[in-house]
Scaffold this motif. Structure first.
Motif, PDB file in Angstrom:
ATOM      1  N   GLY A  26     -86.726  21.025  92.606  1.00 27.83           N
ATOM      2  CA  GLY A  26     -86.602  21.140  94.048  1.00 27.83           C
ATOM      3  C   GLY A  26     -85.208  21.573  94.477  1.00 27.83           C
ATOM      4  N   ALA A  27     -84.953  21.495  95.763  1.00 29.46           N
ATOM      5  CA  ALA A  27     -83.700  21.980  96.317  1.00 29.46           C
ATOM      6  C   ALA A  27     -82.499  21.141  95.909  1.00 29.46           C
ATOM      7  CB  ALA A  27     -83.790  22.039  97.844  1.00 29.46           C
ATOM      8  N   GLY A  28     -82.735  19.942  95.387  1.00 33.10           N
ATOM      9  CA  GLY A  28     -81.630  19.087  94.976  1.00 33.10           C
ATOM     10  C   GLY A  28     -80.840  19.628  93.808  1.00 33.10           C
ATOM     11  N   MET A  29     -81.502  20.387  92.926  1.00 41.08           N
ATOM     12  CA  MET A  29     -80.873  21.060  91.782  1.00 41.08           C
ATOM     13  C   MET A  29     -80.240  20.092  90.791  1.00 41.08           C
ATOM     14  SD  MET A  29     -81.671  24.218  92.305  1.00 41.08           S
ATOM     15  CE  MET A  29     -80.631  25.253  91.266  1.00 41.08           C
ATOM     16  N   SER A  77     -76.546  31.899 103.133  1.00 42.96           N
ATOM     17  CA  SER A  77     -76.886  32.925 104.117  1.00 42.96           C
ATOM     18  C   SER A  77     -78.397  33.105 104.238  1.00 42.96           C
ATOM     19  CB  SER A  77     -76.251  34.261 103.708  1.00 42.96           C
ATOM     20  OG  SER A  77     -76.959  34.845 102.621  1.00 42.96           O
ATOM     21  N   ALA A  78     -78.792  33.889 105.205  1.00 45.10           N
ATOM     22  CA  ALA A  78     -80.209  34.179 105.414  1.00 45.10           C
ATOM     23  C   ALA A  78     -80.799  34.996 104.273  1.00 45.10           C
ATOM     24  CB  ALA A  78     -80.389  34.927 106.732  1.00 45.10           C
ATOM     25  N   LYS A  79     -79.935  35.557 103.427  1.00 45.11           N
ATOM     26  CA  LYS A  79     -80.421  36.330 102.293  1.00 45.11           C
ATOM     27  C   LYS A  79     -81.035  35.435 101.215  1.00 45.11           C
ATOM     28  CE  LYS A  79     -76.883  39.889 102.989  1.00 45.11           C
ATOM     29  NZ  LYS A  79     -75.685  40.544 102.392  1.00 45.11           N
ATOM     30  N   ALA A  80     -80.751  34.133 101.284  1.00 48.19           N
ATOM     31  CA  ALA A  80     -81.275  33.181 100.288  1.00 48.19           C
ATOM     32  C   ALA A  80     -81.949  32.023 101.021  1.00 48.19           C
ATOM     33  CB  ALA A  80     -80.145  32.676  99.395  1.00 48.19           C
ATOM     34  N   PRO A  81     -83.108  32.254 101.606  1.00 50.10           N
ATOM     35  CA  PRO A  81     -83.762  31.222 102.417  1.00 50.10           C
ATOM     36  C   PRO A  81     -84.231  29.997 101.643  1.00 50.10           C
ATOM     37  CG  PRO A  81     -85.199  33.122 102.087  1.00 50.10           C
ATOM     38  CD  PRO A  81     -83.849  33.525 101.599  1.00 50.10           C
ATOM     39  N   MET A  82     -84.173  30.028 100.314  1.00 50.88           N
ATOM     40  CA  MET A  82     -84.645  28.875  99.529  1.00 50.88           C
ATOM     41  C   MET A  82     -83.830  27.618  99.789  1.00 50.88           C
ATOM     42  SD  MET A  82     -83.358  30.053  95.743  1.00 50.88           S
ATOM     43  CE  MET A  82     -81.757  30.866  95.562  1.00 50.88           C
ATOM     44  N   PHE A  83     -82.623  27.754 100.346  1.00 52.31           N
ATOM     45  CA  PHE A  83     -81.797  26.592 100.667  1.00 52.31           C
ATOM     46  C   PHE A  83     -81.536  26.459 102.168  1.00 52.31           C
ATOM     47  CE2 PHE A  83     -80.331  27.457  96.232  1.00 52.31           C
ATOM     48  CZ  PHE A  83     -80.771  26.255  95.674  1.00 52.31           C
ATOM     49  N   GLY A  84     -82.220  27.218 102.980  1.00 52.84           N
ATOM     50  CA  GLY A  84     -81.922  27.201 104.399  1.00 52.84           C
ATOM     51  C   GLY A  84     -80.589  27.887 104.629  1.00 52.84           C
ATOM     52  N   THR A  85     -79.756  27.305 105.466  1.00 54.27           N
ATOM     53  CA  THR A  85     -78.445  27.908 105.745  1.00 54.27           C
ATOM     54  C   THR A  85     -77.293  26.961 105.413  1.00 54.27           C
ATOM     55  OG1 THR A  85     -78.592  27.169 108.057  1.00 54.27           O
ATOM     56  CG2 THR A  85     -79.357  29.406 107.546  1.00 54.27           C
ATOM     57  N   SER A  86     -77.575  25.940 104.611  1.00 56.15           N
ATOM     58  CA  SER A  86     -76.511  25.012 104.243  1.00 56.15           C
ATOM     59  C   SER A  86     -76.790  24.423 102.869  1.00 56.15           C
ATOM     60  CB  SER A  86     -76.378  23.885 105.279  1.00 56.15           C
ATOM     61  OG  SER A  86     -77.554  23.081 105.282  1.00 56.15           O
ATOM     62  N   LEU A  87     -75.748  23.931 102.236  1.00 56.84           N
ATOM     63  CA  LEU A  87     -75.855  23.250 100.947  1.00 56.84           C
ATOM     64  C   LEU A  87     -75.019  21.982 101.015  1.00 56.84           C
ATOM     65  CD1 LEU A  87     -75.382  26.242  98.464  1.00 56.84           C
ATOM     66  CD2 LEU A  87     -77.448  24.844  98.658  1.00 56.84           C
ATOM     67  N   SER A  88     -75.591  20.877 100.560  1.00 55.72           N
ATOM     68  CA  SER A  88     -74.838  19.626 100.532  1.00 55.72           C
ATOM     69  C   SER A  88     -73.886  19.607  99.345  1.00 55.72           C
ATOM     70  CB  SER A  88     -75.799  18.445 100.429  1.00 55.72           C
ATOM     71  OG  SER A  88     -76.432  18.443  99.150  1.00 55.72           O
ATOM     72  N   ALA A  99     -66.963  31.033  95.537  1.00 50.80           N
ATOM     73  CA  ALA A  99     -66.985  30.985  97.002  1.00 50.80           C
ATOM     74  C   ALA A  99     -67.959  32.029  97.543  1.00 50.80           C
ATOM     75  CB  ALA A  99     -65.581  31.211  97.556  1.00 50.80           C
ATOM     76  N   LYS A 100     -67.912  33.238  97.000  1.00 47.62           N
ATOM     77  CA  LYS A 100     -68.827  34.294  97.426  1.00 47.62           C
ATOM     78  C   LYS A 100     -70.265  33.978  97.003  1.00 47.62           C
ATOM     79  CE  LYS A 100     -65.458  38.088  97.329  1.00 47.62           C
ATOM     80  NZ  LYS A 100     -65.104  39.392  96.690  1.00 47.62           N
ATOM     81  N   PHE A 101     -70.400  33.435  95.804  1.00 46.04           N
ATOM     82  CA  PHE A 101     -71.720  33.058  95.285  1.00 46.04           C
ATOM     83  C   PHE A 101     -72.385  32.052  96.218  1.00 46.04           C
ATOM     84  CE2 PHE A 101     -74.149  29.997  92.686  1.00 46.04           C
ATOM     85  CZ  PHE A 101     -75.093  30.824  92.101  1.00 46.04           C
ATOM     86  N   PHE A 102     -71.660  31.004  96.568  1.00 41.63           N
ATOM     87  CA  PHE A 102     -72.243  29.968  97.418  1.00 41.63           C
ATOM     88  C   PHE A 102     -72.394  30.435  98.870  1.00 41.63           C
ATOM     89  CE2 PHE A 102     -70.953  27.069  93.932  1.00 41.63           C
ATOM     90  CZ  PHE A 102     -72.180  26.434  93.750  1.00 41.63           C
ATOM     91  N   ALA A 103     -71.516  31.315  99.298  1.00 42.04           N
ATOM     92  CA  ALA A 103     -71.667  31.863 100.651  1.00 42.04           C
ATOM     93  C   ALA A 103     -72.984  32.624 100.769  1.00 42.04           C
ATOM     94  CB  ALA A 103     -70.489  32.780 100.987  1.00 42.04           C
ATOM     95  N   TYR A 104     -73.342  33.353  99.716  1.00 42.15           N
ATOM     96  CA  TYR A 104     -74.615  34.078  99.700  1.00 42.15           C
ATOM     97  C   TYR A 104     -75.776  33.089  99.756  1.00 42.15           C
ATOM     98  CZ  TYR A 104     -78.068  37.623  98.335  1.00 42.15           C
ATOM     99  OH  TYR A 104     -79.144  38.473  98.299  1.00 42.15           O
ATOM    100  N   LEU A 105     -75.676  32.005  98.992  1.00 39.56           N
ATOM    101  CA  LEU A 105     -76.763  31.020  98.961  1.00 39.56           C
ATOM    102  C   LEU A 105     -76.923  30.304 100.300  1.00 39.56           C
ATOM    103  CD1 LEU A 105     -76.399  29.360  95.436  1.00 39.56           C
ATOM    104  CD2 LEU A 105     -77.973  31.171  96.152  1.00 39.56           C
ATOM    105  N   GLY A 126     -74.793  20.127  91.688  1.00 37.30           N
ATOM    106  CA  GLY A 126     -75.895  20.390  90.763  1.00 37.30           C
ATOM    107  C   GLY A 126     -75.905  21.829  90.287  1.00 37.30           C
ATOM    108  N   ILE A 127     -75.695  22.757  91.198  1.00 45.14           N
ATOM    109  CA  ILE A 127     -75.676  24.183  90.836  1.00 45.14           C
ATOM    110  C   ILE A 127     -74.471  24.496  89.964  1.00 45.14           C
ATOM    111  CG2 ILE A 127     -75.479  26.532  91.748  1.00 45.14           C
ATOM    112  CD1 ILE A 127     -77.026  25.499  94.243  1.00 45.14           C
ATOM    113  N   GLU A 128     -73.322  23.911  90.290  1.00 45.21           N
ATOM    114  CA  GLU A 128     -72.132  24.158  89.473  1.00 45.21           C
ATOM    115  C   GLU A 128     -72.326  23.622  88.054  1.00 45.21           C
ATOM    116  OE1 GLU A 128     -68.815  22.620  91.782  1.00 45.21           O
ATOM    117  OE2 GLU A 128     -68.324  24.697  92.322  1.00 45.21           O
TER     118      GLU A 128
END
Length: 273
Positions: free
Chosen positions: A137-140, A89-100, A81-87, A106-108
């Protein structure tokens, strides 16, 4: 440790030793070319001299590797939960501010694969994730060359853009062996080495693709110098992120991947907190 036991350890870590022996997977106790090649790859991944010989240091490393495999790795445990919350956030702009949901899945899948074929190090996990972000790409999730949806579309794309890159149709598939997977698996010889020449689309299976990525990053099988990721990103030393890219494909896009790597390291640290 006997030679047959060492062969079983190598087989358990994904190395192809052919057939024969009690398991039918190559544990016949004969230390031939396949055993030496697999042993050398394992040695490179562990930072040992890649001699292919079953010396005392290699036996110790194989025993340690089997012990790691038998027990859940504490290092892999993340508060996701913390890991994905960071991803997000603005601290990880590679995914914008949301993950589908599909991105999270894919990441899991990559996190789960790391528990199977990774080495337990945050640096390796972060670099594998960063490599995935660049390669697919961002799809992972695994992709075909050109991000095409079907084999027919991918073959047409390759014929149009790379008419001679992969040579002529060959092997049991009967077509050129274009890139598939997370780290794009190309050429017939590489598909043969992974045992999927007759079923190349297996490289698109998320579990297979992610586990193969970590194997290749660690043992240097795609690096012309035969050096694994730990050589470039040592546990107790500074990161050589430019040359770490050589574990996949010379040094192209290394700066972009380095940026992704730092963001994933931040997410991992957040998940450990």
């Amino acid at each position: 440790m006997t030679k047959a036991e060492a062969q079983l350890a190598l087989i358990a870590h994904g190395y192809d030793l052919g057939k024969g022996g009690p398991s039918g997977k190559g544990d016949d106790g004969h230390w031939g070319n396949l055993s030496r090649t697999a042993c050398a790859a394992f040695q490179r991944g562990r930072g040992l001299a890649a001699t292919g010989l079953l010396d005392a240091e290699t036996v110790k490393a194989l025993q340690a590797a089997m012990a790691e495999k038998a027990e859940p790795r504490a290092q892999v445990k993340l508060d996701r939960a913390k890991f994905f919350a960071y991803l997000r956030s603005a601290k990880a702009p590679m995914f914008g501010t949301s993950l589908s949901r599909s991105q999270v899945a894919g990441i899991e899948g990559i996190l789960d694969a790391f528990a199977v074929t990774g080495d337990g190090r945050d640096k390796t996990l972060a670099y594998g994730l960063a490599t995935s972000r660049r390669e697919v790409g961002a799809g992972m999730v695994p992709v075909r060359e050109g991000f095409k949806k079907t084999d027919a579309e991918a073959r047409a794309y390759v014929l149009r853009h790379y008419p001679t890159k992969y040579g002529k149709p060959a092997g049991p598939w009967g077509h050129v062996y274009y890139g598939r997977g997370i780290v794009q698996l190309t050429w017939l010889s590489n598909y043969e080495r992974e045992g999927i020449a007759a079923d190349p689309d297996k490289a698109l299976e998320p579990k297979f693709a992610a586990e193969l990525m970590f194997k290749g990053l660690l043992d240097g099988r795609w690096n012309g110098k035969g050096k694994g990721l730990a050589y470039y990103l040592p546990t107790g030393g500074p990161d050589d992120l430019e040359n770490a890219r050589r574990t996949v494909n010379i040094t192209d896009h290394w700066e972009e991947i380095a940026g992704f790597y730092r963001q994933f390291m931040g997410a991992i640290a957040a998940g450990r907190a």
